[in-house]
Design a protein around this motif. Structure first.
Motif, mmCIF file in Angstrom:
data_model
loop_
_atom_site.group_PDB
_atom_site.id
_atom_site.type_symbol
_atom_site.label_atom_id
_atom_site.label_comp_id
_atom_site.label_asym_id
_atom_site.label_seq_id
_atom_site.Cartn_x
_atom_site.Cartn_y
_atom_site.Cartn_z
ATOM 1 N N ALA A 116 18.442 -37.976 -6.429
ATOM 2 C CA ALA A 116 17.641 -36.746 -6.381
ATOM 3 C C ALA A 116 17.236 -36.300 -7.788
ATOM 4 O O ALA A 116 16.088 -35.902 -8.004
ATOM 5 C CB ALA A 116 18.417 -35.641 -5.669
ATOM 6 N N ASN A 175 6.885 -35.024 -4.082
ATOM 7 C CA ASN A 175 8.179 -35.675 -4.285
ATOM 8 C C ASN A 175 9.145 -34.763 -5.029
ATOM 9 O O ASN A 175 10.329 -34.698 -4.699
ATOM 10 C CB ASN A 175 8.015 -37.001 -5.030
ATOM 11 C CG ASN A 175 7.669 -38.129 -4.091
ATOM 12 O OD1 ASN A 175 7.748 -37.990 -2.876
ATOM 13 N ND2 ASN A 175 7.287 -39.247 -4.650
ATOM 14 N N PHE A 216 10.477 -32.269 -2.437
ATOM 15 C CA PHE A 216 11.427 -32.841 -1.479
ATOM 16 C C PHE A 216 12.731 -33.283 -2.147
ATOM 17 O O PHE A 216 13.810 -33.131 -1.560
ATOM 18 C CB PHE A 216 10.782 -33.992 -0.703
ATOM 19 C CG PHE A 216 9.720 -33.522 0.254
ATOM 20 C CD1 PHE A 216 9.994 -32.552 1.202
ATOM 21 C CD2 PHE A 216 8.436 -34.034 0.185
ATOM 22 C CE1 PHE A 216 9.020 -32.104 2.084
ATOM 23 C CE2 PHE A 216 7.450 -33.598 1.057
ATOM 24 C CZ PHE A 216 7.742 -32.634 2.010
ATOM 25 N N PHE A 217 12.652 -33.824 -3.356
ATOM 26 C CA PHE A 217 13.884 -34.200 -4.052
ATOM 27 C C PHE A 217 14.686 -32.960 -4.455
ATOM 28 O O PHE A 217 15.916 -32.995 -4.468
ATOM 29 C CB PHE A 217 13.593 -35.084 -5.271
ATOM 30 C CG PHE A 217 13.411 -36.529 -4.925
ATOM 31 C CD1 PHE A 217 14.456 -37.282 -4.412
ATOM 32 C CD2 PHE A 217 12.192 -37.155 -5.115
ATOM 33 C CE1 PHE A 217 14.301 -38.623 -4.086
ATOM 34 C CE2 PHE A 217 12.011 -38.496 -4.803
ATOM 35 C CZ PHE A 217 13.075 -39.224 -4.282
ATOM 36 N N ILE A 255 14.757 -30.122 -2.720
ATOM 37 C CA ILE A 255 15.393 -29.705 -1.463
ATOM 38 C C ILE A 255 16.572 -30.622 -1.161
ATOM 39 O O ILE A 255 17.642 -30.169 -0.731
ATOM 40 C CB ILE A 255 14.370 -29.706 -0.308
ATOM 41 C CG1 ILE A 255 13.320 -28.616 -0.523
ATOM 42 C CG2 ILE A 255 15.059 -29.522 1.041
ATOM 43 C CD1 ILE A 255 12.133 -28.696 0.409
ATOM 44 N N GLN A 256 16.396 -31.921 -1.402
ATOM 45 C CA GLN A 256 17.471 -32.880 -1.184
ATOM 46 C C GLN A 256 18.678 -32.528 -2.059
ATOM 47 O O GLN A 256 19.813 -32.518 -1.582
ATOM 48 C CB GLN A 256 17.004 -34.295 -1.495
ATOM 49 C CG GLN A 256 18.109 -35.340 -1.400
ATOM 50 C CD GLN A 256 17.634 -36.737 -1.743
ATOM 51 O OE1 GLN A 256 16.499 -37.090 -1.489
ATOM 52 N NE2 GLN A 256 18.508 -37.535 -2.321
ATOM 53 N N LEU A 258 18.983 -29.301 5.382
ATOM 54 C CA LEU A 258 18.070 -29.399 4.234
ATOM 55 C C LEU A 258 17.885 -30.852 3.818
ATOM 56 O O LEU A 258 16.765 -31.296 3.540
ATOM 57 C CB LEU A 258 18.590 -28.573 3.062
ATOM 58 C CG LEU A 258 18.548 -27.060 3.230
ATOM 59 C CD1 LEU A 258 19.245 -26.380 2.059
ATOM 60 C CD2 LEU A 258 17.119 -26.589 3.357
ATOM 61 N N TYR A 259 18.966 -31.587 3.757
ATOM 62 C CA TYR A 259 18.903 -33.000 3.369
ATOM 63 C C TYR A 259 18.034 -33.786 4.354
ATOM 64 O O TYR A 259 17.187 -34.582 3.945
ATOM 65 C CB TYR A 259 20.313 -33.595 3.310
ATOM 66 C CG TYR A 259 20.330 -35.030 2.877
ATOM 67 C CD1 TYR A 259 20.307 -35.369 1.527
ATOM 68 C CD2 TYR A 259 20.353 -36.070 3.801
ATOM 69 C CE1 TYR A 259 20.309 -36.689 1.117
ATOM 70 C CE2 TYR A 259 20.357 -37.386 3.405
ATOM 71 C CZ TYR A 259 20.330 -37.692 2.061
ATOM 72 O OH TYR A 259 20.323 -39.007 1.648
ATOM 73 N N ALA A 265 14.367 -32.995 3.921
ATOM 74 C CA ALA A 265 13.874 -33.642 2.700
ATOM 75 C C ALA A 265 13.624 -35.128 2.926
ATOM 76 O O ALA A 265 12.627 -35.678 2.431
ATOM 77 C CB ALA A 265 14.866 -33.440 1.555
ATOM 78 N N GLN A 266 14.489 -35.780 3.688
ATOM 79 C CA GLN A 266 14.313 -37.210 3.945
ATOM 80 C C GLN A 266 13.066 -37.480 4.776
ATOM 81 O O GLN A 266 12.351 -38.453 4.545
ATOM 82 C CB GLN A 266 15.558 -37.789 4.642
ATOM 83 C CG GLN A 266 16.809 -37.744 3.804
ATOM 84 C CD GLN A 266 16.591 -38.267 2.404
ATOM 85 O OE1 GLN A 266 16.225 -39.413 2.196
ATOM 86 N NE2 GLN A 266 16.813 -37.404 1.422
ATOM 87 N N GLY A 290 10.407 -35.534 4.786
ATOM 88 C CA GLY A 290 9.295 -35.277 3.868
ATOM 89 C C GLY A 290 9.066 -36.423 2.900
ATOM 90 O O GLY A 290 7.919 -36.791 2.627
ATOM 91 N N LEU A 291 10.158 -36.993 2.380
ATOM 92 C CA LEU A 291 10.018 -38.121 1.446
ATOM 93 C C LEU A 291 9.447 -39.356 2.138
ATOM 94 O O LEU A 291 8.742 -40.151 1.513
ATOM 95 C CB LEU A 291 11.375 -38.447 0.801
ATOM 96 C CG LEU A 291 11.842 -37.444 -0.241
ATOM 97 C CD1 LEU A 291 13.303 -37.678 -0.597
ATOM 98 C CD2 LEU A 291 10.970 -37.521 -1.490
#
Length: 165
Positions: free
Chosen positions: A31, A92, A95-96, A98-99, A116-117, A120-121, A123-124
């Protein structure tokens, strides 16, 4: 007496498993790298001019694809991605970030971190197809990325029983 049973009053024994610690460490490094990479890409995307496009296509033609019909899709995908690389980098970064927040919260055994993780995944996985192209190559890229990200989400899901609300 075990070490976990001797706790100062008011402290809960540490329920983090070694597996969760390893997952959080690896994901955290990823991240942080993604955040730095996203910021740099968003701030200074390449100048996409005719020379850049010609060089990009020359590089893409050097490699033979296992499915020959995808060559035009690959060119379209990477051209669109390069033309919109600044926005792709910004997405990116988001999303990273948020990750990383999710990882930190999961490390603290907070259940919302898992949500949240996971978001984010997704979204990525979706960002490249949004900024690249929704052609066959984009769909293949999306599917592979989604499967890889799902593996990580599933590994974290095995740790949910240790999380609190």
């Amino acid at each position: 007496m075990s070490q976990n049973s001797i706790q100062p009053s008011g402290l809960v024994p540490d329920k983090r498993t070694k597996f969760l610690r390893a997952l959080c460490t690896l994901s955290g490094v990823n991240a942080i790298y993604g955040i730095i990479s996203g910021i740099t890409t968003a701030i200074s995307p390449p100048d996409v001019d005719d020379t850049f496009i010609v060089n990009l296509f020359e590089q893409l033609e050097k490699y033979e694809l296992p499915i020959a019909d995808l060559q035009d899709d690959v060119k379209e995908y990477y051209l669109n991605l390069m033309l919109d690389l600044g926005n792709f980098g910004a997405a990116n970064f988001l999303f990273f970030a948020i990750q990383l927040i999710g990882i930190f919260m999961m490390y603290r055994l907070n259940r919302i971190g898992f949500t949240l993780y996971t978001v984010a995944q997704i979204g990525l996985a979706a960002a490249p197809i949004i900024f690249g192209s929704f052609n066959d190559f984009g769909k293949i890229t999306f599917a592979i990325t989604l499967v890889w990200n799902a593996i990580w989400v599933i590994m974290y899901a095995t740790q949910i029983k240790y999380f609190h609300k």
